[in-house]
Design a protein around this motif. Structure first.
Motif, PDB file in Angstrom:
ATOM      1  N   ILE A   1       0.834  -1.200   0.000  1.00 56.33           N
ATOM      2  CA  ILE A   1       0.000   0.000   0.000  1.00 56.33           C
ATOM      3  C   ILE A   1       0.869   1.251   0.000  1.00 56.33           C
ATOM      4  O   ILE A   1       0.561   2.249  -0.644  1.00 56.33           O
ATOM      5  CB  ILE A   1      -0.915   0.004   1.239  1.00 56.33           C
ATOM      6  CG1 ILE A   1      -1.987  -1.086   1.095  1.00 56.33           C
ATOM      7  CG2 ILE A   1      -1.591   1.357   1.428  1.00 56.33           C
ATOM      8  CD1 ILE A   1      -2.928  -0.883  -0.061  1.00 56.33           C
ATOM      9  N   ALA A   2       1.988   1.205   0.712  1.00 60.32           N
ATOM     10  CA  ALA A   2       2.834   2.385   0.843  1.00 60.32           C
ATOM     11  C   ALA A   2       3.783   2.569  -0.331  1.00 60.32           C
ATOM     12  O   ALA A   2       4.292   3.665  -0.546  1.00 60.32           O
ATOM     13  CB  ALA A   2       3.637   2.308   2.144  1.00 60.32           C
ATOM     14  N   SER A   3       4.047   1.510  -1.091  1.00 61.02           N
ATOM     15  CA  SER A   3       5.042   1.607  -2.164  1.00 61.02           C
ATOM     16  C   SER A   3       4.661   0.682  -3.306  1.00 61.02           C
ATOM     17  O   SER A   3       4.575  -0.529  -3.125  1.00 61.02           O
ATOM     18  CB  SER A   3       6.429   1.236  -1.625  1.00 61.02           C
ATOM     19  OG  SER A   3       7.379   1.217  -2.670  1.00 61.02           O
ATOM     20  N   LEU A   4       4.425   1.270  -4.476  1.00 56.91           N
ATOM     21  CA  LEU A   4       4.099   0.492  -5.656  1.00 56.91           C
ATOM     22  C   LEU A   4       4.845   1.065  -6.845  1.00 56.91           C
ATOM     23  O   LEU A   4       4.618   2.196  -7.258  1.00 56.91           O
ATOM     24  CB  LEU A   4       2.591   0.509  -5.920  1.00 56.91           C
ATOM     25  CG  LEU A   4       2.104  -0.279  -7.137  1.00 56.91           C
ATOM     26  CD1 LEU A   4       2.494  -1.745  -7.003  1.00 56.91           C
ATOM     27  CD2 LEU A   4       0.591  -0.169  -7.267  1.00 56.91           C
ATOM     28  N   GLN A   5       5.760   0.295  -7.380  1.00 53.26           N
ATOM     29  CA  GLN A   5       6.563   0.740  -8.517  1.00 53.26           C
ATOM     30  C   GLN A   5       5.737   0.606  -9.797  1.00 53.26           C
ATOM     31  O   GLN A   5       4.948  -0.328  -9.949  1.00 53.26           O
ATOM     32  CB  GLN A   5       7.821  -0.123  -8.617  1.00 53.26           C
ATOM     33  CG  GLN A   5       8.998   0.544  -9.287  1.00 53.26           C
ATOM     34  CD  GLN A   5      10.267  -0.289  -9.156  1.00 53.26           C
ATOM     35  OE1 GLN A   5      10.211  -1.490  -9.008  1.00 53.26           O
ATOM     36  NE2 GLN A   5      11.399   0.361  -9.213  1.00 53.26           N
ATOM     37  N   TYR A   6       5.933   1.551 -10.726  1.00 54.23           N
ATOM     38  CA  TYR A   6       5.176   1.488 -11.976  1.00 54.23           C
ATOM     39  C   TYR A   6       5.938   2.195 -13.085  1.00 54.23           C
ATOM     40  O   TYR A   6       6.899   2.930 -12.848  1.00 54.23           O
ATOM     41  CB  TYR A   6       3.787   2.128 -11.811  1.00 54.23           C
ATOM     42  CG  TYR A   6       3.798   3.617 -11.569  1.00 54.23           C
ATOM     43  CD1 TYR A   6       3.673   4.519 -12.625  1.00 54.23           C
ATOM     44  CD2 TYR A   6       3.934   4.142 -10.282  1.00 54.23           C
ATOM     45  CE1 TYR A   6       3.677   5.890 -12.411  1.00 54.23           C
ATOM     46  CE2 TYR A   6       3.943   5.505 -10.058  1.00 54.23           C
ATOM     47  CZ  TYR A   6       3.814   6.376 -11.128  1.00 54.23           C
ATOM     48  OH  TYR A   6       3.829   7.733 -10.912  1.00 54.23           O
ATOM     49  N   ALA A   7       5.469   1.949 -14.315  1.00 55.36           N
ATOM     50  CA  ALA A   7       6.015   2.636 -15.481  1.00 55.36           C
ATOM     51  C   ALA A   7       4.901   3.453 -16.130  1.00 55.36           C
ATOM     52  O   ALA A   7       3.784   2.964 -16.300  1.00 55.36           O
ATOM     53  CB  ALA A   7       6.566   1.626 -16.483  1.00 55.36           C
ATOM     54  N   HIS A   8       5.223   4.703 -16.462  1.00 51.86           N
ATOM     55  CA  HIS A   8       4.306   5.518 -17.254  1.00 51.86           C
ATOM     56  C   HIS A   8       4.767   5.423 -18.704  1.00 51.86           C
ATOM     57  O   HIS A   8       5.882   5.826 -19.043  1.00 51.86           O
ATOM     58  CB  HIS A   8       4.310   6.970 -16.778  1.00 51.86           C
ATOM     59  CG  HIS A   8       3.627   7.902 -17.726  1.00 51.86           C
ATOM     60  ND1 HIS A   8       4.022   9.213 -17.913  1.00 51.86           N
ATOM     61  CD2 HIS A   8       2.577   7.707 -18.583  1.00 51.86           C
ATOM     62  CE1 HIS A   8       3.258   9.787 -18.826  1.00 51.86           C
ATOM     63  NE2 HIS A   8       2.363   8.887 -19.245  1.00 51.86           N
ATOM     64  N   ILE A   9       3.906   4.884 -19.557  1.00 51.71           N
ATOM     65  CA  ILE A   9       4.247   4.704 -20.967  1.00 51.71           C
ATOM     66  C   ILE A   9       3.452   5.694 -21.805  1.00 51.71           C
ATOM     67  O   ILE A   9       2.215   5.652 -21.820  1.00 51.71           O
ATOM     68  CB  ILE A   9       3.953   3.261 -21.423  1.00 51.71           C
ATOM     69  CG1 ILE A   9       4.789   2.271 -20.601  1.00 51.71           C
ATOM     70  CG2 ILE A   9       4.228   3.101 -22.916  1.00 51.71           C
ATOM     71  CD1 ILE A   9       4.479   0.826 -20.876  1.00 51.71           C
ATOM     72  N   LYS A  10       4.165   6.595 -22.454  1.00 52.22           N
ATOM     73  CA  LYS A  10       3.550   7.526 -23.395  1.00 52.22           C
ATOM     74  C   LYS A  10       3.740   6.949 -24.790  1.00 52.22           C
ATOM     75  O   LYS A  10       4.874   6.760 -25.256  1.00 52.22           O
ATOM     76  CB  LYS A  10       4.170   8.918 -23.298  1.00 52.22           C
ATOM     77  CG  LYS A  10       3.463   9.957 -24.163  1.00 52.22           C
ATOM     78  CD  LYS A  10       3.993  11.345 -23.875  1.00 52.22           C
ATOM     79  CE  LYS A  10       3.214  12.391 -24.675  1.00 52.22           C
ATOM     80  NZ  LYS A  10       1.766  12.371 -24.393  1.00 52.22           N
ATOM     81  N   LEU A  11       2.644   6.640 -25.465  1.00 51.67           N
ATOM     82  CA  LEU A  11       2.717   5.965 -26.755  1.00 51.67           C
ATOM     83  C   LEU A  11       3.185   6.915 -27.849  1.00 51.67           C
ATOM     84  O   LEU A  11       2.885   8.117 -27.814  1.00 51.67           O
ATOM     85  CB  LEU A  11       1.347   5.399 -27.134  1.00 51.67           C
ATOM     86  CG  LEU A  11       0.779   4.331 -26.189  1.00 51.67           C
ATOM     87  CD1 LEU A  11      -0.635   3.981 -26.609  1.00 51.67           C
ATOM     88  CD2 LEU A  11       1.658   3.094 -26.188  1.00 51.67           C
ATOM     89  N   PRO A  12       3.926   6.403 -28.828  1.00 52.72           N
ATOM     90  CA  PRO A  12       4.306   7.242 -29.971  1.00 52.72           C
ATOM     91  C   PRO A  12       3.067   7.570 -30.816  1.00 52.72           C
ATOM     92  O   PRO A  12       2.053   6.867 -30.755  1.00 52.72           O
ATOM     93  CB  PRO A  12       5.288   6.367 -30.740  1.00 52.72           C
ATOM     94  CG  PRO A  12       4.923   4.968 -30.360  1.00 52.72           C
ATOM     95  CD  PRO A  12       4.433   5.027 -28.953  1.00 52.72           C
ATOM     96  N   THR A  13       3.161   8.615 -31.598  1.00 46.95           N
ATOM     97  CA  THR A  13       2.057   8.954 -32.492  1.00 46.95           C
ATOM     98  C   THR A  13       2.105   8.059 -33.727  1.00 46.95           C
ATOM     99  O   THR A  13       3.114   7.429 -34.033  1.00 46.95           O
ATOM    100  CB  THR A  13       2.144  10.426 -32.920  1.00 46.95           C
ATOM    101  OG1 THR A  13       3.384  10.635 -33.631  1.00 46.95           O
ATOM    102  CG2 THR A  13       2.089  11.350 -31.719  1.00 46.95           C
TER     103      THR A  13
END
Length: 506
Positions: free
Chosen positions: A359-371
């Motif tokens: 709950i206190a720590s969750l690793q993640y990736a933000h992926i911005k898609l190419p056009t």
């Protein structure tokens, strides 16, 4: 309780704290963006008590938010649902008849609570089951509520309980003995006893005894004691043959690693099969040391009146370690009109593993898609959005998605990778502008200059491009199902709790 069901139940206990937290109404507060502390109650649905006999009921309070909860109060019963006098309710030590002042709870903190009930008179044939309402408030604002149904019986039976274990603090490479005390608070003997120990996230139970074996599928240990535990009796482990837990030298931190200890009554058939499997095993035989004993009629089947108190949970807190994470980019490689797959994610440069999700720590990736692409399939660990607090639940068409949040639902080992698969069609446009993969490395990640990598489109002439279509659930998600449930519940919780409030001035 079946042994396999017990293993599964323990494996998902941690996950439960991230699941049942959405859909609960909260009072609006005037602020641009509010993170409302939420104190969840995790209690048994029912408790069976033998008439005229005292029963201790245990449950937990959790701060299921990433902000501190101030002035937490727990209430038993209410004006609308008072506790029936004939249940013989006694509030926990330090509380008044209906209220406990808990104080402050840090993000992710757990507090165990106990109360007792003792129905004095036998229940009549038509006497309905009665309940005890529980509710929490934070700073006088309502938080959670539930109830425990009390079932009374004159028949009696086996009722195993495991005594609470205090939390430990151990550095990497250290170990410690763990006290174990099992009581049979029922009025009938259990013919044989099984002691189950699980540490699903990395702490190692040291149970090198010939009457203990590890379950290959779940990873828990079971030790079998082919001797009765009388009703009213209690057993502990001898000082010279303890349960010991060890923290690996490369254990990730900071993290509170959960350890579960459970007791279960075993049938003759299970004991026979276990003895046959472990015949000739090396090591000493772990024994039980009687604390007290009361004779009672031995039952044929080890059925338990209350399964919810057959186990206890304690944590081993490990200090901070370093795990440098770096983003791994990729590309959709192929011709116009083709559907291609890109694999992106992170790699752990070490020297320790990354902390498991919580709950206190969750690793993640933000992926911005190419056009210039149209998303066709996404990894099951990904959701539309830009961060844990900005999940776009309104998206129903993948073609509308431009950003994804992909969850790291398990610890990534030193030198390991954690990847997500995305499938998209390459469109015929004037420009395919590059996207990006941005990693939230958490407190273990000291260097931030390698936390971003490119996600591009590479056009080929006549080539077939790379990648494989996505089929089924990712292996990592299946292997870490409890953590995956926790992560999914966490995101749902954050999406429901963190909100923008518009204040209209009169």
């Amino acid at each position: 309780m079946r042994l396999r069901a017990l293993f599964s139940r323990l494996a998902l206990t941690t996950a439960a704290s991230g699941l049942a937290v959405t859909g609960l109404s909260l009072p609006a507060q005037a602020a641009e963006e509010v993170e409302v502390p939420y104190i969840g109650i995790f209690s048994p649905e029912t408790v069976t008590v033998i008439n005229g006999q005292s029963k201790t009921v245990k449950f937990d309070l959790y701060n299921l938010s990433d902000v501190s909860a101030k002035n937490v109060v727990l209430t038993f019963g209410s004006a609308a649902k008072p506790i029936s006098a004939d249940l013989g309710f006694t509030a926990p030590t330090g509380c008044d008849a209906t209220t406990c002042t808990i104080g402050d709870l840090a993000p992710g903190q757990r507090r165990s609570i106990k109360f007792t009930i003792k129905p004095a008179a036998a229940a009549g044939a038509a006497d309905p089951a009665k309940s005890i309402a529980l509710s929490t408030t934070v700073g006088e604002l309502p938080s959670d509520e539930t109830s425990i149904t009390v079932v009374r019986t004159d028949k009696g039976g086996i009722d195993l309980e495991v005594e609470d274990v205090a939390d430990l603090k151990l550095a990497q490479g250290e170990s410690a003995d763990v006290p174990v005390l099992v009581r049979n608070t029922g009025n009938k003997d259990v013919a044989a006893l099984g002691l189950v120990v699980m540490a699903p996230y990395g702490v190692t139970p040291l149970l090198n005894y010939r009457n203990c074996e590890q379950d290959a599928e779940i990873g828990g240990f079971i030790c079998v004691f082919n001797e009765p535990l009388a009703g009213g009796g209690a057993f502990t482990l001898p000082d010279n043959m303890p349960l010991r837990v060890k923290v690996p030298s490369d254990a990730a931190g900071p993290f509170e690693y959960p350890v579960y200890i459970a007791a279960i009554g075993l049938t003759d058939k299970y004991v026979f099969d276990f003895t046959k499997r472990t015949a000739g095993a090396a090591g000493k035989e772990l024994s039980l040391e009687a604390v007290s004993s009361v004779s009672a009629e031995e039952p044929e089947v080890a059925e338990d009146l209350n399964e919810d108190d057959n186990f206890t949970i304690f944590s081993v807190t490990v200090p901070k370690s370093t795990a440098e994470t770096a983003a791994v980019g990729g590309s959709f490689t192929g011709e116009i009109g083709e559907e291609r797959t890109a694999e992106v994610g992170l790699r752990n440069l070490g020297p320790s593993g990354t902390v498991p999700p919580s709950i206190a720590s969750l690793q993640y990736a933000h992926i911005k898609l190419p056009t210039g692409i149209e998303l066709m399939k996404i990894d099951e660990r990904c959701l539309p959005g830009t961060s844990l607090t900005e999940i776009d639940e309104s998206v129903t068409d993948l073609a509308q998605v431009t950003d994804l949040v992909c969850l790291v639902v398990e610890s990534v080992p030193n030198k390991g990778r954690y990847m997500f698969s995305l499938s998209a069609e390459i469109l015929d446009v004037a420009e395919h502008k590059a996207g990006s993969v941005s990693i939230n490395g958490g407190v273990q990640d000291k260097k931030k200059d390698n936390n971003k990598a490119a996600l591009t489109v590479k056009l080929t002439s006549g080539g077939t491009g790379g990648g494989l279509p996505i089929t089924g659930a990712p292996a990592g998600l299946i292997a870490g199902s409890g953590a995956a449930l926790l992560a999914a519940g966490f995101i749902a919780f954050r999406a429901a709790r963190r909100r923008r409030i518009i204040t209209v001035a009169e």
